[in-house]
Design an enzyme around this catalytic site. Structure first.
Site, PDB file in Angstrom:
ATOM      1  N   LYS A   1       0.841  -1.209   0.000  1.00 45.41           N
ATOM      2  CA  LYS A   1       0.000   0.000   0.000  1.00 45.41           C
ATOM      3  C   LYS A   1       0.876   1.258   0.000  1.00 45.41           C
ATOM      4  O   LYS A   1       0.630   2.186  -0.759  1.00 45.41           O
ATOM      5  CB  LYS A   1      -0.922   0.023   1.234  1.00 45.41           C
ATOM      6  CG  LYS A   1      -1.914  -1.130   1.286  1.00 45.41           C
ATOM      7  CD  LYS A   1      -2.894  -0.971   2.427  1.00 45.41           C
ATOM      8  CE  LYS A   1      -2.281  -1.087   3.810  1.00 45.41           C
ATOM      9  NZ  LYS A   1      -1.749  -2.414   4.165  1.00 45.41           N
TER      10      LYS A   1
ATOM     11  N   ARG B   1      -9.346   0.859   8.849  1.00 46.14           N
ATOM     12  CA  ARG B   1      -8.933  -0.505   9.151  1.00 46.14           C
ATOM     13  C   ARG B   1      -9.976  -1.250   9.978  1.00 46.14           C
ATOM     14  O   ARG B   1      -9.772  -2.425  10.299  1.00 46.14           O
ATOM     15  CB  ARG B   1      -7.638  -0.461   9.955  1.00 46.14           C
ATOM     16  CG  ARG B   1      -6.391  -0.826   9.151  1.00 46.14           C
ATOM     17  CD  ARG B   1      -5.248  -0.780  10.138  1.00 46.14           C
ATOM     18  NE  ARG B   1      -4.037  -1.407   9.755  1.00 46.14           N
ATOM     19  CZ  ARG B   1      -3.012  -0.778   9.179  1.00 46.14           C
ATOM     20  NH1 ARG B   1      -3.090   0.460   8.807  1.00 46.14           N
ATOM     21  NH2 ARG B   1      -1.896  -1.428   8.963  1.00 46.14           N
TER      22      ARG B   1
ATOM     23  N   ARG C   1      11.486  -6.074   4.327  1.00 42.09           N
ATOM     24  CA  ARG C   1      11.293  -4.633   4.092  1.00 42.09           C
ATOM     25  C   ARG C   1      12.304  -3.786   4.874  1.00 42.09           C
ATOM     26  O   ARG C   1      12.539  -4.005   6.054  1.00 42.09           O
ATOM     27  CB  ARG C   1       9.869  -4.239   4.506  1.00 42.09           C
ATOM     28  CG  ARG C   1       9.610  -2.747   4.384  1.00 42.09           C
ATOM     29  CD  ARG C   1       8.160  -2.435   4.278  1.00 42.09           C
ATOM     30  NE  ARG C   1       7.388  -2.809   5.456  1.00 42.09           N
ATOM     31  CZ  ARG C   1       6.061  -2.692   5.531  1.00 42.09           C
ATOM     32  NH1 ARG C   1       5.380  -2.238   4.493  1.00 42.09           N
ATOM     33  NH2 ARG C   1       5.422  -3.049   6.622  1.00 42.09           N
TER      34      ARG C   1
ATOM     35  N   ARG D   1      11.451  -1.516  10.295  1.00 43.62           N
ATOM     36  CA  ARG D   1      10.418  -1.148  11.252  1.00 43.62           C
ATOM     37  C   ARG D   1      10.376  -2.159  12.395  1.00 43.62           C
ATOM     38  O   ARG D   1      10.520  -3.356  12.165  1.00 43.62           O
ATOM     39  CB  ARG D   1       9.048  -1.129  10.557  1.00 43.62           C
ATOM     40  CG  ARG D   1       8.781   0.153   9.827  1.00 43.62           C
ATOM     41  CD  ARG D   1       7.537   0.082   8.996  1.00 43.62           C
ATOM     42  NE  ARG D   1       6.389  -0.534   9.652  1.00 43.62           N
ATOM     43  CZ  ARG D   1       5.168  -0.552   9.133  1.00 43.62           C
ATOM     44  NH1 ARG D   1       4.951   0.014   7.957  1.00 43.62           N
ATOM     45  NH2 ARG D   1       4.164  -1.123   9.759  1.00 43.62           N
TER      46      ARG D   1
ATOM     47  N   ARG E   1      -0.447  -9.005  13.292  1.00 43.51           N
ATOM     48  CA  ARG E   1      -1.030  -8.009  12.381  1.00 43.51           C
ATOM     49  C   ARG E   1      -1.966  -8.691  11.383  1.00 43.51           C
ATOM     50  O   ARG E   1      -3.006  -8.140  11.013  1.00 43.51           O
ATOM     51  CB  ARG E   1       0.088  -7.248  11.651  1.00 43.51           C
ATOM     52  CG  ARG E   1       0.798  -6.282  12.582  1.00 43.51           C
ATOM     53  CD  ARG E   1       2.147  -5.860  12.056  1.00 43.51           C
ATOM     54  NE  ARG E   1       2.077  -4.962  10.924  1.00 43.51           N
ATOM     55  CZ  ARG E   1       3.099  -4.736  10.096  1.00 43.51           C
ATOM     56  NH1 ARG E   1       4.249  -5.349  10.264  1.00 43.51           N
ATOM     57  NH2 ARG E   1       2.965  -3.883   9.111  1.00 43.51           N
TER      58      ARG E   1
HETATM   59  P1  AMP Z   1       1.058   0.375   8.791  1.00 41.03           P
HETATM   60  O1  AMP Z   1       2.246   1.265   8.621  1.00 41.03           O
HETATM   61  O2  AMP Z   1      -0.126   0.831   7.980  1.00 41.03           O
HETATM   62  O3  AMP Z   1       1.375  -1.085   8.591  1.00 41.03           O
HETATM   63  O4  AMP Z   1       0.599   0.529  10.325  1.00 41.03           O
HETATM   64  C1  AMP Z   1       1.467   0.183  11.386  1.00 41.03           C
HETATM   65  C2  AMP Z   1       0.689   0.056  12.676  1.00 41.03           C
HETATM   66  O5  AMP Z   1       0.062   1.310  12.994  1.00 41.03           O
HETATM   67  C3  AMP Z   1      -0.472  -0.934  12.627  1.00 41.03           C
HETATM   68  O6  AMP Z   1      -0.041  -2.276  12.860  1.00 41.03           O
HETATM   69  C4  AMP Z   1      -1.353  -0.403  13.755  1.00 41.03           C
HETATM   70  O7  AMP Z   1      -0.820  -0.724  15.026  1.00 41.03           O
HETATM   71  C5  AMP Z   1      -1.214   1.098  13.581  1.00 41.03           C
HETATM   72  N1  AMP Z   1      -2.234   1.637  12.637  1.00 41.03           N
HETATM   73  C6  AMP Z   1      -2.027   2.153  11.392  1.00 41.03           C
HETATM   74  N2  AMP Z   1      -3.186   2.534  10.820  1.00 41.03           N
HETATM   75  C7  AMP Z   1      -4.162   2.255  11.719  1.00 41.03           C
HETATM   76  C8  AMP Z   1      -5.566   2.390  11.716  1.00 41.03           C
HETATM   77  N3  AMP Z   1      -6.224   2.879  10.653  1.00 41.03           N
HETATM   78  N4  AMP Z   1      -6.248   1.988  12.822  1.00 41.03           N
HETATM   79  C9  AMP Z   1      -5.624   1.499  13.907  1.00 41.03           C
HETATM   80  N5  AMP Z   1      -4.287   1.320  13.972  1.00 41.03           N
HETATM   81  C10 AMP Z   1      -3.554   1.699  12.899  1.00 41.03           C
END
Ligand code: AMP
Length: 238
Positions: free
Chosen positions: A33, A108, A148, A181, A192
């Site tokens: 994404k 989400r 990554r 990360r 996740r």
């Molecule tokens: P990402 O970078 O999109 O993979 O997000 C990393 C982490 O941020 C996720 O595993 C969640 O802990 C948190 N996170 C990101 N976006 C959301 C969201 N829309 N709702 C809740 N937690 C989020």
């Protein structure tokens, strides 16, 4: 290509008949994404709004939100809806979102989707959202997540297996050492994925049901996937 049919954004020419409006990029962790959002920013000239990046920014700045989010993110769980919605609401007030934006990693949960739908329905003008779900199989996702790496300076994303930097561990663009990360480990990835299946997969079905929805195969070269997304969005906007 005649200049009347096209928009030129940062050196790339693309045909664009309608403004893109709000685009949602949906898909499991690691489907690409963030990578695709960055491609689409170049093509459409609208901003990427990544809730993961915004939350990591809060963690780095040690804000009140960042302190709450840090541990939750470290466990691979979702940050509470109210906090994320509030953060997104503030970002959507910024003027660069006027012609559209690419939401990466939001909504989400069904509660976040309901909040976003309500917010957009309350706006006097503006295009409805188009949701694009990127599909990649589980084993491929695991490889992508654990491989990554990203540049902490220019944010470019690499993958040690499928898109490695020219020199191991170093950004091609600015020579900065790449970082991983904290939540890109196999154990956190499994959590996740569980949270994705339980809470985010229903969001994909919600937008599929609303109609302005496309599914793209994410197991292809980056530029090909981006072109597929542009074609799908243009078709859905007609
Ligand atoms: P990402 O970078 O999109 O993979 O997000 C990393 C982490 O941020 C996720 O595993 C969640 O802990 C948190 N996170 C990101 N976006 C959301 C969201 N829309 N709702 C809740 N937690 C989020």
């Amino acid at each position: 290509m005649s200049s009347s049919c096209c928009t030129e954004t940062q050196g790339r020419e693309v045909g664009r008949k309608t403004p893109p409006g709000p685009i949602l990029l949906l898909g499991a962790p690691g489907v690409g994404k963030g990578t695709q959002a960055k491609e689409l920013v170049q093509i459409w000239g609208i901003p990427q709004i990544s809730t993961g990046d915004l939350l990591r920014g809060n963690v780095a700045k040690d804000t009140q939100l960042g302190r709450v989010a840090k541990e939750i993110m470290g466990r691979g769980e979702l940050v509470p809806d109210s906090l994320v919605n509030e953060m997104v609401a503030a970002r959507l007030l910024e003027p660069d979102t006027a012609n559209g934006y690419i939401l990466d990693g939001f909504p989400r949960t069904l509660a976040q989707a309901g909040w976003l739908d309500g917010r957009l329905a309350g706006l006097p003008q503006g295009l409805p959202v188009v949701a694009v779900s990127i599909q990649v199989n589980y084993n491929q996702l695991l490889r992508r997540i654990t491989g990554r790496r990203n540049c902490p300076v220019c944010q470019r994303i690499y993958n040690n297996y499928v898109n490695p930097p020219q020199k191991a561990g170093v950004c091609d663009l600015d020579g900065t050492p790449l970082v991983q990360r904290a939540d890109d480990t196999e154990t956190v990835f499994e959590e996740r994925m569980r949270s994705y299946e339980a809470k985010t997969a229903p969001v994909v079905e919600h937008y599929r049901g609303l109609g302005r929805f496309a599914e793209v195969d994410g197991d292809r070269p980056i530029a090909e996937i981006a072109a597929g997304i542009v074609t799908a969005v243009e078709r859905l906007r007609k």
